[in-house]
Design an enzyme around this catalytic site. Structure first.
Site, short mmCIF file in Angstrom:
data_model
loop_
_atom_site.label_atom_id
_atom_site.label_comp_id
_atom_site.label_asym_id
_atom_site.label_seq_id
_atom_site.Cartn_x
_atom_site.Cartn_y
_atom_site.Cartn_z
N HIS A 20 4.90 -44.64 15.95
CA HIS A 20 3.48 -44.90 16.26
C HIS A 20 3.42 -45.77 17.50
O HIS A 20 4.10 -46.81 17.56
CB HIS A 20 2.81 -45.65 15.11
CG HIS A 20 2.83 -44.90 13.81
ND1 HIS A 20 1.82 -44.04 13.43
CD2 HIS A 20 3.74 -44.87 12.80
CE1 HIS A 20 2.11 -43.53 12.25
NE2 HIS A 20 3.26 -44.01 11.83
N GLU A 210 4.06 -42.05 0.64
CA GLU A 210 4.68 -43.28 1.17
C GLU A 210 4.65 -44.38 0.09
O GLU A 210 5.48 -45.28 0.10
CB GLU A 210 3.92 -43.73 2.42
CG GLU A 210 4.51 -44.96 3.10
CD GLU A 210 3.78 -45.35 4.39
OE1 GLU A 210 2.80 -44.69 4.76
OE2 GLU A 210 4.22 -46.33 5.01
C1 6MZ Z 1 0.95 -45.20 7.63
C2 6MZ Z 1 1.05 -46.07 9.76
C3 6MZ Z 1 2.27 -46.73 9.45
O1 6MZ Z 1 -2.02 -44.98 16.16
O2 6MZ Z 1 -2.66 -47.22 17.08
N1 6MZ Z 1 0.75 -46.37 11.03
N2 6MZ Z 1 0.42 -45.31 8.86
N3 6MZ Z 1 2.10 -45.81 7.27
C4 6MZ Z 1 2.77 -46.60 8.13
N4 6MZ Z 1 3.88 -47.23 7.69
C5 6MZ Z 1 4.16 -48.62 7.89
N5 6MZ Z 1 2.67 -47.38 10.55
C6 6MZ Z 1 1.73 -47.14 11.52
O3 6MZ Z 1 -0.46 -46.91 15.90
C7 6MZ Z 1 -0.79 -47.74 14.81
C8 6MZ Z 1 -1.35 -46.93 13.66
O4 6MZ Z 1 -0.32 -46.07 13.12
C9 6MZ Z 1 -0.49 -45.91 11.72
C10 6MZ Z 1 -1.70 -46.75 11.32
O5 6MZ Z 1 -2.84 -45.94 11.28
C11 6MZ Z 1 -1.78 -47.77 12.45
O6 6MZ Z 1 -3.09 -48.30 12.62
P1 6MZ Z 1 -1.54 -46.22 16.86
O7 6MZ Z 1 -0.79 -45.94 18.11
#
Ligand code: 6MZ
Length: 351
Positions: A20, A210
């Site tokens: 992410h 998850e």
């Molecule tokens: C679910 C996750 C995550 O999109 O702003 N994100 N969603 N499970 C996880 N495990 C820990 N880790 C990250 O990156 C941040 C976003 O990615 C998702 C969440 O929606 C978080 O706000 P971006 O680039």
């Protein structure tokens, strides 16, 4: 001299398929972003010291805390310039860790007070990616647009439309991610949106199971089927696990396993308890990933090393894990062939 496992994992060429963007921003880049934001908004009061205090207060405790950190990071990356800077830095850091192919995923954000729209956010990220392609970083990058499960179905549909448009225009957007706090809302509400995305040619990488007890939302989404599955930590556990495992096996959906993420969010208590063993023993495709290397202070090499040590994998097995992941990238066969050749050259030199 005998190589240590981490050194081997560092020189091993790797693909990163579950990262992410906001979660991958390193502390060094966060400091840059705070400066950028403070320069543009002198009234904005969060100093570097405050920032570190916030980060330390929430870091490494629970899934809930991790989602608080994302909010903090999104606050300092709320402009087109910040998105561009963050994306370039994240890519360079992955490249420095010998990641040769990276699929970044990010949620397009609309921030009226900075004038950033979902479209201009995507354009900034794509500009950063294109510039990295033109540099000598030696890394191929593709983008997945993410739907946050807290969003409305209507907004999710808009993200799909943007993803289809940018897939056609740039060729760099290749798919869609469904993510966000897994304890809120029902992911299966997005089924119509995901069906539309799939029929338009977008590949699907969905966060599923998850956390425990998510069979009800997971089963209909597995019927799609997705092209890859994020986490899936609890597919083989609890109520309806046989049905979930059955569908994952039937459709041969590769599973993205994020070691440190699962440890920090306490979905497993030690590496040995990860679902890696379950799927690896059954010769089901698994892909080692970082998830949020900035928030979890990890690297892909370290994730490989953790797996190697806990499950006693040889260098050949690590190489195979890395090589096999190429099969599951969303880019086309030309890129796959190029990467496979690169891996073979590495293998001939290091075995
Ligand atoms: C679910 C996750 C995550 O999109 O702003 N994100 N969603 N499970 C996880 N495990 C820990 N880790 C990250 O990156 C941040 C976003 O990615 C998702 C969440 O929606 C978080 O706000 P971006 O680039």
């Amino acid at each position: 001299m005998e190589r240590n496992v981490l050194n081997y994992c560092r020189i091993l060429p790797k693909v990163e398929l579950h990262a992410h963007l906001s979660g991958s921003i390193s502390e060094k880049t966060m400091i840059k972003l705070i400066k950028l934001k403070t320069d543009k908004n002198p009234d904005w009061q969060l100093s570097h010291a405050d920032w570190q205090f916030h980060l330390k207060a929430v870091k490494g405790k629970s899934l809930e805390d991790v989602f608080l950190i994302f909010q903090l990071i999104q606050e300092i990356s709320d402009s087109e310039e910040a998105a561009y800077v963050a994306c370039k830095d994240v890519i360079s850091e992955f490249a420095a860790d010998n990641v040769k192919y990276l699929e970044l995923r990010t949620t397009p954000r609309c921030i009226p007070k900075t004038g950033m729209t979902r479209r201009s956010y995507i354009e900034s990220v794509l500009r950063a990616i294109s510039e990295c392609h033109s540099s000598d970083l030696g890394i191929e990058i593709r983008l997945l647009l993410a739907i946050d499960r807290r969003t409305s179905v209507k907004d999710a549909m808009e993200i799909v439309e943007l993803a289809v448009e940018f897939m056609m225009k740039s060729g760099l957007v290749v798919g869609l991610d469904l993510s966000g706090d897994p304890t809120v809302n029902d992911a299966s509400d997005f089924l119509p949106v995901l069906i539309k995305a799939k029929s338009a040619g977008l590949r699907l990488a969905l966060h599923l199971a998850e956390v425990p007890d998510k069979a009800q939302e997971t089963l209909p989404l597995l019927e799609l089927p997705p092209d890859r599955l994020g986490h899936g930590t609890f597919l083989h556990k609890g109520d309806q696990s046989e049905n979930m495992v059955g569908l994952v096996k039937k459709h041969k959906v590769p599973i993205e396993i994020c070691v440190t993420s699962n440890l920090i969010t306490s979905t497993v208590s030690k590496v040995e308890d990860l679902h890696f063993q379950y799927w690896y023993d059954r010769k089901h495709p698994v892909i080692i990933c970082t998830d949020d290397k900035g928030v979890f202070s990890c690297s892909l090499s370290e994730e490989f090393a953790l797996i190697a040590e806990a499950f006693k994998l040889s260098e050949q097995q690590l190489y195979d894990l890395s090589y096999d992941a190429i099969d599951y990238i969303f880019a086309g066969d030309d890129i796959k062939n190029k990467l496979q050749n690169e891996w073979k050259v590495f293998h001939s030199r290091h075995s």
